[in-house]
Design a protein around this motif. Structure first.
Motif, mmCIF file in Angstrom:
data_model
loop_
_atom_site.group_PDB
_atom_site.id
_atom_site.type_symbol
_atom_site.label_atom_id
_atom_site.label_comp_id
_atom_site.label_asym_id
_atom_site.label_seq_id
_atom_site.Cartn_x
_atom_site.Cartn_y
_atom_site.Cartn_z
ATOM 1 N N THR A 101 0.825 -1.224 0.000
ATOM 2 C CA THR A 101 0.000 0.000 0.000
ATOM 3 C C THR A 101 0.853 1.265 0.000
ATOM 4 O OG1 THR A 101 -0.116 0.015 2.419
ATOM 5 C CG2 THR A 101 -1.926 -1.085 1.247
ATOM 6 N N HIS A 102 2.085 1.198 0.521
ATOM 7 C CA HIS A 102 3.040 2.316 0.505
ATOM 8 C C HIS A 102 4.384 1.785 0.977
ATOM 9 C CE1 HIS A 102 1.502 2.370 4.636
ATOM 10 N NE2 HIS A 102 2.540 3.091 5.020
ATOM 11 N N TYR A 103 5.401 2.659 1.033
ATOM 12 C CA TYR A 103 6.768 2.142 1.185
ATOM 13 C C TYR A 103 7.231 1.890 2.618
ATOM 14 C CZ TYR A 103 9.158 6.406 2.860
ATOM 15 O OH TYR A 103 9.608 7.456 3.616
ATOM 16 N N HIS A 104 6.514 2.352 3.631
ATOM 17 C CA HIS A 104 7.016 2.247 5.010
ATOM 18 C C HIS A 104 7.341 0.801 5.400
ATOM 19 C CE1 HIS A 104 4.963 6.309 6.073
ATOM 20 N NE2 HIS A 104 6.178 6.484 5.627
ATOM 21 N N GLY A 105 8.393 0.675 6.217
ATOM 22 C CA GLY A 105 8.934 -0.641 6.554
ATOM 23 C C GLY A 105 7.989 -1.567 7.298
ATOM 24 N N ASP A 106 6.981 -0.995 7.981
ATOM 25 C CA ASP A 106 6.044 -1.865 8.700
ATOM 26 C C ASP A 106 4.970 -2.428 7.771
ATOM 27 O OD1 ASP A 106 5.207 0.823 8.542
ATOM 28 O OD2 ASP A 106 3.794 0.586 10.197
ATOM 29 N N HIS A 107 5.037 -2.073 6.481
ATOM 30 C CA HIS A 107 4.117 -2.615 5.460
ATOM 31 C C HIS A 107 4.857 -3.373 4.358
ATOM 32 C CE1 HIS A 107 0.565 -0.176 6.865
ATOM 33 N NE2 HIS A 107 1.556 0.482 7.425
ATOM 34 N N THR A 108 6.182 -3.132 4.244
ATOM 35 C CA THR A 108 6.967 -3.732 3.152
ATOM 36 C C THR A 108 8.136 -4.582 3.645
ATOM 37 O OG1 THR A 108 8.408 -1.783 3.058
ATOM 38 C CG2 THR A 108 6.494 -1.779 1.600
ATOM 39 N N VAL A 127 6.685 3.930 -4.632
ATOM 40 C CA VAL A 127 7.061 2.992 -3.568
ATOM 41 C C VAL A 127 8.427 2.388 -3.904
ATOM 42 C CG1 VAL A 127 6.476 0.812 -2.413
ATOM 43 C CG2 VAL A 127 4.672 2.473 -2.976
ATOM 44 N N ARG A 128 8.569 1.950 -5.148
ATOM 45 C CA ARG A 128 9.860 1.367 -5.559
ATOM 46 C C ARG A 128 10.980 2.399 -5.425
ATOM 47 N NH1 ARG A 128 12.461 -2.872 -8.928
ATOM 48 N NH2 ARG A 128 14.342 -1.834 -9.634
ATOM 49 N N LYS A 129 10.708 3.632 -5.905
ATOM 50 C CA LYS A 129 11.744 4.685 -5.840
ATOM 51 C C LYS A 129 12.178 4.932 -4.397
ATOM 52 C CE LYS A 129 10.146 7.201 -9.886
ATOM 53 N NZ LYS A 129 9.162 8.220 -10.253
ATOM 54 N N ARG A 130 11.208 5.062 -3.500
ATOM 55 C CA ARG A 130 11.555 5.391 -2.103
ATOM 56 C C ARG A 130 12.211 4.211 -1.395
ATOM 57 N NH1 ARG A 130 10.382 10.276 -0.554
ATOM 58 N NH2 ARG A 130 8.764 11.457 -1.683
ATOM 59 N N LEU A 131 11.799 2.992 -1.712
ATOM 60 C CA LEU A 131 12.468 1.825 -1.117
ATOM 61 C C LEU A 131 13.914 1.764 -1.580
ATOM 62 C CD1 LEU A 131 9.770 -1.006 -1.411
ATOM 63 C CD2 LEU A 131 10.715 -0.051 0.698
ATOM 64 N N GLU A 132 14.122 2.084 -2.861
ATOM 65 C CA GLU A 132 15.452 1.971 -3.455
ATOM 66 C C GLU A 132 16.426 2.991 -2.857
ATOM 67 O OE1 GLU A 132 15.299 2.274 -7.722
ATOM 68 O OE2 GLU A 132 16.899 0.790 -7.903
ATOM 69 N N THR A 133 15.981 4.229 -2.712
ATOM 70 C CA THR A 133 16.888 5.287 -2.261
ATOM 71 C C THR A 133 16.938 5.423 -0.755
ATOM 72 O OG1 THR A 133 15.134 6.945 -2.369
ATOM 73 C CG2 THR A 133 16.474 6.656 -4.341
ATOM 74 N N GLY A 134 15.894 5.011 -0.045
ATOM 75 C CA GLY A 134 15.806 5.339 1.377
ATOM 76 C C GLY A 134 15.581 6.834 1.519
ATOM 77 N N GLY A 135 15.609 7.321 2.735
ATOM 78 C CA GLY A 135 15.379 8.743 2.969
ATOM 79 C C GLY A 135 14.849 8.945 4.367
ATOM 80 N N VAL A 136 14.047 9.989 4.510
ATOM 81 C CA VAL A 136 13.497 10.292 5.826
ATOM 82 C C VAL A 136 11.983 10.333 5.744
ATOM 83 C CG1 VAL A 136 13.293 12.049 7.623
ATOM 84 C CG2 VAL A 136 15.517 11.585 6.590
ATOM 85 N N ALA A 137 11.341 9.642 6.663
ATOM 86 C CA ALA A 137 9.897 9.783 6.826
ATOM 87 C C ALA A 137 9.681 10.753 7.975
ATOM 88 C CB ALA A 137 9.263 8.430 7.150
ATOM 89 N N GLY A 138 8.684 11.616 7.871
ATOM 90 C CA GLY A 138 8.452 12.545 8.975
ATOM 91 C C GLY A 138 7.305 13.490 8.702
ATOM 92 N N ASN A 139 6.974 14.306 9.728
ATOM 93 C CA ASN A 139 5.858 15.239 9.551
ATOM 94 C C ASN A 139 6.345 16.645 9.226
ATOM 95 O OD1 ASN A 139 6.827 16.050 12.028
ATOM 96 N ND2 ASN A 139 4.836 16.119 13.036
#
Ligand SMILES: [Zn+2]
Length: 321
Positions: A101-108, A127-139
């Motif tokens: 449903t999205h890239y966050h680690g608790d779902h993928t 989702v693929r792009k963000r999984l591949e590069t990593g980065g920061v999740a935040g508000n």
């Protein structure tokens, strides 16, 4: 967990720990003990099941053609998830497709082990792009979670921009992209024959939602997605939230009402040129206190989220190598 750039790592870590306790997280220490986690299986409707363990809820279509799952929690839980599906004694066929449903680690987090056992992972392009590069999740404010790049084996091998349909078990299982909600790669998954929908983290039951503004999410997109989806669905549809128990459209409407009301209050304060600090001091979200949780998203953090969503601010720029 890697140290976060820009200081106050201890605070962030405390927030992450709190988040882990409540609902799984977007980031999790790699040596976390999953041995005590049990997978609870609930029959939702027809041949659709909901699996709860640690992390995001899983939907499963289980039938003669095999199994399709939506989201896959964490890698150390994959054997237990596989065992729970086998235990239904409906099919000996494997999990053929995993839809994220999205890239966050608790779902993928389970992508790599599912792929290595033969499943094909499907997700929206971002989702693929963000999984591949990593980065920061935040508000865009005090919540920041480092996302390390995923191994190649965890990347979706089929991606789509707008929508994709998996025709299996006599059902047209459709994943539809909604832009800029919880993240910029969200998909909501429809099981039309069984009258079930998996909302991903565009709809959650733990209180004020985490909106990943840093990864292209926004409260406006979350509201828009939930309104469009609710308008299309039959009134008795069974709703699987990203986190929390099985729900219905009334629960979704109450969630959207809260999002709209709190957005309006923060927008009014923005129009009056108030700062985030002033909004927090004035406790402008006090009427929605029941949605606030000290364990995950409290009222102050939700003010930050709404402020950054409504002003288009993504927070400080963080560069990653
Ligand atoms: Zn999420």
């Amino acid at each position: 967990m890697k140290r976060l750039r820009g200081g106050t790592a201890a605070l962030h870590y405390a927030v992450v720990l709190g988040l882990l306790l409540v609902c799984g997280s977007v980031a999790r220490p790699q040596n976390e003990d999953f041995s005590k986690v049990e997978i609870k299986v609930t029959k939702v409707s027809g041949n659709i099941y909901m699996l709860e363990g640690e992390g995001g809820n899983i939907a499963a279509s289980v039938g003669d053609d095999g199994i399709v799952i939506v989201d896959d929690q964490y890698a150390p839980l994959v054997d237990k998830i596989q065992a729970a599906l086998k235990n239904l004694k409906i099919t000996d066929k494997p999990v053929r497709f995993v839809i994220n449903t999205h890239y966050h680690g608790d779902h993928t987090g389970g992508n790599a082990p599912f792929a290595s056992s033969g499943s094909t992972v499907i997700a929206q392009d971002n989702v693929r792009k963000r999984l591949e590069t990593g980065g920061v999740a935040g508000n865009g404010g005090s919540l920041k979670f480092e996302q390390t790049p995923a191994p190649k084996s965890a990347l979706p091998v089929i991606t789509f921009e707008h929508d994709v349909t998996v025709h299996l078990n006599g059902e047209d299982i459709r994943a539809l992209h909604f832009p800029a909600g919880h993240t910029d790669g969200d998909a909501i998954i429809f099981f039309p024959k069984n009258n079930v929908v998996h909302m991903g983290d565009d709809f959650v039951r733990y209180g004020f939602p985490f909106i990943d503004v840093t990864s292209g999410g926004s409260v406006q997109g979350m509201i828009s997605a939930m309104e469009k989806v609710s308008a299309q669905l039959p009134p008795d549809v069974k709703v699987i939230p990203g986190h929390g128990g099985l729900s219905n459209l009334d629960d979704v409407r109450a969630f959207v009402k809260m999002l709209k009301e709190t957005s309006a209050v923060v927008q009014k304060a923005i129009d009056e040129h108030k700062t985030v600090e002033q909004m927090k001091q004035e406790k402008i979200l006090a009427p929605w206190a029941k949605w606030s949780t000290d364990k995950f998203i409290n009222a102050g953090q939700f003010i930050e989220t709404l402020y950054n969503s409504l002003t288009g601010s993504k927070g400080e720029f963080l560069k990653h190598n």
